[in-house]
Scaffold this active site. Structure first.
Site, PDB file in Angstrom:
ATOM      1  N   GLU A 259     -25.218   8.542  62.427  1.00  0.00           N
ATOM      2  CA  GLU A 259     -24.255   8.917  61.915  1.00  0.00           C
ATOM      3  C   GLU A 259     -23.961  10.144  61.201  1.00  0.00           C
ATOM      4  O   GLU A 259     -24.532   9.462  59.786  1.00  0.00           O
ATOM      5  CB  GLU A 259     -22.953   8.299  61.472  1.00  0.00           C
ATOM      6  CG  GLU A 259     -21.537   8.965  61.469  1.00  0.00           C
ATOM      7  CD  GLU A 259     -21.190   8.312  59.839  1.00  0.00           C
ATOM      8  OE1 GLU A 259     -20.616   9.049  58.616  1.00  0.00           O
ATOM      9  OE2 GLU A 259     -21.068   6.986  59.595  1.00  0.00           O
ATOM     10  N   CYS A 296     -18.206  10.642  54.866  1.00  0.00           N
ATOM     11  CA  CYS A 296     -18.366  11.371  55.150  1.00  0.00           C
ATOM     12  C   CYS A 296     -17.326  12.052  56.623  1.00  0.00           C
ATOM     13  O   CYS A 296     -16.920  13.051  57.368  1.00  0.00           O
ATOM     14  CB  CYS A 296     -19.071  10.802  56.766  1.00  0.00           C
ATOM     15  SG  CYS A 296     -19.156   9.694  57.290  1.00  0.00           S
TER      16      CYS A 296
HETATM   17  N1  LIG Z   1     -22.774  11.572  57.177  1.00  0.00           N
HETATM   18  C1  LIG Z   1     -22.629  10.566  56.092  1.00  0.00           C
HETATM   19  O1  LIG Z   1     -21.884   9.651  56.227  1.00  0.00           O
HETATM   20  C2  LIG Z   1     -23.093  10.870  54.927  1.00  0.00           C
HETATM   21  C3  LIG Z   1     -23.851  12.205  54.052  1.00  0.00           C
HETATM   22  N2  LIG Z   1     -24.798  12.023  53.598  1.00  0.00           N
HETATM   23  C4  LIG Z   1     -25.535  12.748  53.105  1.00  0.00           C
HETATM   24  O2  LIG Z   1     -26.839  12.516  52.835  1.00  0.00           O
HETATM   25  C5  LIG Z   1     -27.045  13.585  51.774  1.00  0.00           C
HETATM   26  C6  LIG Z   1     -28.200  12.811  51.295  1.00  0.00           C
HETATM   27  O3  LIG Z   1     -28.551  11.563  51.077  1.00  0.00           O
HETATM   28  P1  LIG Z   1     -28.678  10.176  51.593  1.00  0.00           P
HETATM   29  O4  LIG Z   1     -28.109   9.137  51.194  1.00  0.00           O
HETATM   30  O5  LIG Z   1     -30.104   9.824  50.649  1.00  0.00           O
HETATM   31  O6  LIG Z   1     -29.009  10.336  52.598  1.00  0.00           O
HETATM   32  P2  LIG Z   1     -30.658  10.416  53.643  1.00  0.00           P
HETATM   33  O7  LIG Z   1     -30.682  11.325  54.832  1.00  0.00           O
HETATM   34  O8  LIG Z   1     -31.426  11.913  52.306  1.00  0.00           O
HETATM   35  O9  LIG Z   1     -31.339   9.138  53.498  1.00  0.00           O
HETATM   36  C7  LIG Z   1     -31.103   8.241  54.442  1.00  0.00           C
HETATM   37  C8  LIG Z   1     -31.850   7.329  54.293  1.00  0.00           C
HETATM   38  O10 LIG Z   1     -32.606   7.695  55.055  1.00  0.00           O
HETATM   39  C9  LIG Z   1     -34.542   7.605  54.676  1.00  0.00           C
HETATM   40  N3  LIG Z   1     -34.693   9.196  55.089  1.00  0.00           N
HETATM   41  C10 LIG Z   1     -34.225  10.262  55.304  1.00  0.00           C
HETATM   42  N4  LIG Z   1     -34.909  11.273  55.860  1.00  0.00           N
HETATM   43  C11 LIG Z   1     -36.064  10.227  56.248  1.00  0.00           C
HETATM   44  C12 LIG Z   1     -37.213  10.896  56.875  1.00  0.00           C
HETATM   45  N5  LIG Z   1     -36.871  12.386  57.094  1.00  0.00           N
HETATM   46  N6  LIG Z   1     -37.812  10.302  57.219  1.00  0.00           N
HETATM   47  C13 LIG Z   1     -37.242   8.994  57.133  1.00  0.00           C
HETATM   48  N7  LIG Z   1     -36.755   8.196  56.608  1.00  0.00           N
HETATM   49  C14 LIG Z   1     -35.684   8.995  56.056  1.00  0.00           C
HETATM   50  C15 LIG Z   1     -34.076   7.398  53.410  1.00  0.00           C
HETATM   51  O11 LIG Z   1     -34.978   7.331  53.152  1.00  0.00           O
HETATM   52  P3  LIG Z   1     -35.773   7.469  51.357  1.00  0.00           P
HETATM   53  O12 LIG Z   1     -34.369   7.592  50.223  1.00  0.00           O
HETATM   54  O13 LIG Z   1     -36.893   6.553  51.324  1.00  0.00           O
HETATM   55  O14 LIG Z   1     -36.333   9.182  50.843  1.00  0.00           O
HETATM   56  C16 LIG Z   1     -32.557   6.864  52.656  1.00  0.00           C
HETATM   57  O15 LIG Z   1     -33.344   5.571  53.296  1.00  0.00           O
HETATM   58  C17 LIG Z   1     -26.377  14.022  50.733  1.00  0.00           C
HETATM   59  O16 LIG Z   1     -26.211  14.724  49.786  1.00  0.00           O
HETATM   60  C18 LIG Z   1     -25.270  14.217  51.613  1.00  0.00           C
HETATM   61  O17 LIG Z   1     -25.405  15.638  52.267  1.00  0.00           O
HETATM   62  C19 LIG Z   1     -25.193  10.994  52.090  1.00  0.00           C
HETATM   63  C20 LIG Z   1     -24.563  10.431  52.730  1.00  0.00           C
HETATM   64  C21 LIG Z   1     -22.925  10.366  54.266  1.00  0.00           C
HETATM   65  O1  LIG Z   2     -14.006   6.331  55.308  1.00  0.00           O
HETATM   66  C1  LIG Z   2     -14.503   4.925  55.996  1.00  0.00           C
HETATM   67  O2  LIG Z   2     -14.120   4.210  55.703  1.00  0.00           O
HETATM   68  C2  LIG Z   2     -16.145   5.708  56.495  1.00  0.00           C
HETATM   69  C3  LIG Z   2     -16.937   6.704  55.901  1.00  0.00           C
HETATM   70  C4  LIG Z   2     -17.446   6.824  56.216  1.00  0.00           C
HETATM   71  O3  LIG Z   2     -18.706   6.241  57.072  1.00  0.00           O
HETATM   72  C5  LIG Z   2     -18.987   7.690  56.097  1.00  0.00           C
HETATM   73  O4  LIG Z   2     -18.796   8.333  54.463  1.00  0.00           O
HETATM   74  O5  LIG Z   2     -20.364   7.350  55.472  1.00  0.00           O
END
Ligand SMILES: NC(=O)C1=CN([C@@H]2O[C@H](COP(=O)(O)OP(=O)(O)OC[C@H]3O[C@@H](n4cnc5c(N)ncnc54)[C@H](OP(=O)(O)O)[C@@H]3O)[C@@H](O)[C@H]2O)C=CC1
Ligand SMILES: O=C(O)CCC(=O)C(=O)O
Length: 520
Positions: A259, A296
């Site tokens: 997601e 998200c």
């Molecule tokens: N759509 C959503 O729900 C969300 C989106 N985000 C977005 O993500 C950005 C960064 O946030 P973050 O939560 O750190 O998300 P990331 O996608 O950067 O990281 C999430 C997890 O995946 C791992 N990971 C990331 N890239 C790789 C890769 N290429 N290979 C293997 N493992 C990987 C990270 O490991 P490690 O940290 O060890 O590198 C971490 O454990 C935010 O600025 C935002 O844009 C964040 C949270 C929720």
């Molecule tokens: O709003 C929620 O409960 C879920 C949102 C979500 O999945 C996220 O921000 O990553």
């Protein structure tokens, strides 16, 4: 780290959490996984698989409930650590714990009820002409060990014991969890609770493991490991797509349920806007700035038709934005990515800055930002569709309904689409709806997309890039289906068949026999 029943100090360097509110480093140091340690967790998960997936329904349900009980038994230590590591307020973390435990207990009910087994029986027809039919019986079985990546923005409900873990364990899959480095202490505490539940319920040792990793290496190794059979991920589009590529390049490719990114369009339809522009403007800012916009499902895009009603909406929202406080963001990395995204919008020659929130004091603060452009500019510039994770949103001024519809066709896949509508808007919405159904996982009316109910009918999914697989959901009981696959047994003697398919229906399941659904 927790590798099966052991607690292990990772031998590949170490990492400390940061309190984003103060910028200070938090003790202790957490050791990061070496290749051998990731390997050990995968080996244990594989060793657990055949036993864990055949645990009885009551037994597995009791295990899920024990996980919830053990998390609650962590008490205030869990709440305090999660607040310190995330900068999120106590009420949000307490709510997250309730949701996490509620989710585990809901999956326990699902497991007990058993219809996820999808039992189907087509009895033999030895006399059928011109050819007899064999006895055919189908049930769902667990896919195999699942790699779960904890999300930064929900340190409980989308992390170590979050929806991916709960649904994988419910399906009969052991999990190897890659903790998010933003909240190692929270991850450790929840991991210990799961480890206790495994021991208390006499589940196989490798049912749950928790590893910490540096950069991308540990996660990549985990997804590459031949014993891992599926992946659950919530995070960035870059991270999710990188893991999709790793999974697809394996000798045996596996599904990745990632997601990722969504800007969640909100449609302000003309009648609704005319009737309640001011109230909508205020409510929009509430949804946008809640939790520093780190959802998200955040309303990152508004679409409306130019006119007086829209200008009334803008005035009300601008006034509310000027009073919006600057909340702490989850990590320095997320705060700087947000600042860069807002700067990109503010510096765009065809984008107008409508309002900024209060600047706030201290590190990692999220100063809300609201921007506007016209539909032609949006249609011409793909970069304007990129998610800015945090309290930023873009208003698109459309000429008319046709342009609103054209713009909707142009959108990437979304988790949600929101309609602010009145009775007089129904005809217009009817023309938009088929487009929105193609674009989004959840369509909602007269609400705001933030806040996802954990229930049976929820879809928290959607076409790429909202997720990597639009056929499913990461929230709600349907999430269990991600980790199951059907097996058909042809002419097997009853002694070799799973109980779910025995003639007497000892589990009391709803089964489809010769096409008829019955509990018999
Ligand atoms: N759509 C959503 O729900 C969300 C989106 N985000 C977005 O993500 C950005 C960064 O946030 P973050 O939560 O750190 O998300 P990331 O996608 O950067 O990281 C999430 C997890 O995946 C791992 N990971 C990331 N890239 C790789 C890769 N290429 N290979 C293997 N493992 C990987 C990270 O490991 P490690 O940290 O060890 O590198 C971490 O454990 C935010 O600025 C935002 O844009 C964040 C949270 C929720
Ligand atoms: O709003 C929620 O409960 C879920 C949102 C979500 O999945 C996220 O921000 O990553």
């Amino acid at each position: 780290m927790l590798i099966g029943a052991r607690a292990v100090m990772g031998s590949n360097g170490s990492h400390k959490a940061i309190d984003p509110a103060s910028g200070e480093t938090l003790e202790p140091a957490y050791g990061l996984a070496s290749e051998a340690e990731v390997e050990a967790a995968c080996a244990l998960a594989w060793a657990a698989f055949d036993t864990y997936r055949e645990t009885g329904l009551a037994e597995r349900a009791a295990f899920l409930e024990a996980c919830a009980d053990e998390i609650e038994a962590l008490g205030d230590a869990l709440i305090a650590r999660a607040c310190a590591e995330s900068g999120l307020p106590r009420a949000r973390i307490e709510g997250g714990r309730g949701r996490t435990c509620g989710q585990l207990r809901l999956f326990a009910q699902v497991v007990r009820e058993g219809s996820w087994l999808g039992a189907r029986i087509d009895p033999a027809m030895p006399e059928r002409q011109p050819l007899p039919r064999a006895d055919l019986r189908q049930r769902m079985i667990a896919l195999g060990p699942v790699a779960v990546f904890g999300a930064s923005n929900f340190p409980l409900a989308f992390s170590v014991a979050g929806g991916d873990t709960a649904s994988a364990l419910a399906a009969g899959c052991p999990v190897v969890i890659k903790a998010h480095n933003a909240h190692p202490g929270t991850s450790e505490l929840v991991g210990l609770a799961l480890q206790k539940a495994v021991a208390r319920c006499a589940m196989p040792e490798g049912t749950v493991s928790l590893i910490f990793g540096a950069g991308t290496a540990a996660g990549t190794q985990l997804v590459s490991d031949a014993r891992i059979k599926a992946v659950g991920f919530t995070g960035s589009r870059g991270g999710g797509t990188a893991l999709m590529h790793v999974a697809a390049a394996r000798p045996e490719p596996i599904p990745v349920y990632a997601e990722m990114s969504s800007i969640n369009p909100v449609y302000l339809l003309p009648e609704a806007l005319a009737a309640r522009a001011e109230a909508l403007g205020k409510a929009f800012v509430g949804s946008l700035t809640m939790g520093a916009g780190q959802f998200c499902t955040n309303p990152g895009l508004l679409l409306a038709i130019e006119g007086d009603a829209l200008e009334r909406f803008v005035a009300a929202a601008v006034a509310a934005m000027h009073e919006a406080g600057a909340s702490v963001m989850l990590t320095p990395g997320i705060a700087s990515a947000y600042a860069a995204g807002v700067e990109r919008l503010a510096g765009h020659p065809q984008v107008e800055t409508l309002a900024r929130g209060l600047a706030g004091e201290g590190p990692n603060r999220c100063q809300a930002g609201w921007f506007a452009t016209d539909a032609d500019t949006f249609l011409a510039d793909e970069a304007l569709q990129e998610e800015v994770f945090g309290a930023a949103s873009l208003l698109i001024r459309c000429r008319d309904l046709d342009q609103m519809k054209a713009l909707s066709e142009h959108l990437e896949g979304q988790l949600t689409a929101t309609l602010q509508l009145d009775t007089g808007d129904i005809a217009a919405v009817r023309t938009l709806l088929p487009v929105l159904e193609r674009k989004a996982g959840r369509i909602l009316a007269n609400g705001w997309p933030t806040g996802v109910e954990v229930c049976h009918a929820m879809v928290h999914g959607g076409p790429f890039p909202a997720t990597s697989d639009s056929r499913t959901t990461s929230v709600g009981t349907r999430a269990i289906a991600r980790f199951l696959r059907p097996v058909c047994y042809q002419d097997l003697p009853e002694a070799l068949l799973p109980e779910a398919l025995h003639a007497a229906n000892p589990l009391g399941l709803w089964r489809r026999t010769d096409g008829e659904l019955a509990r018999a």
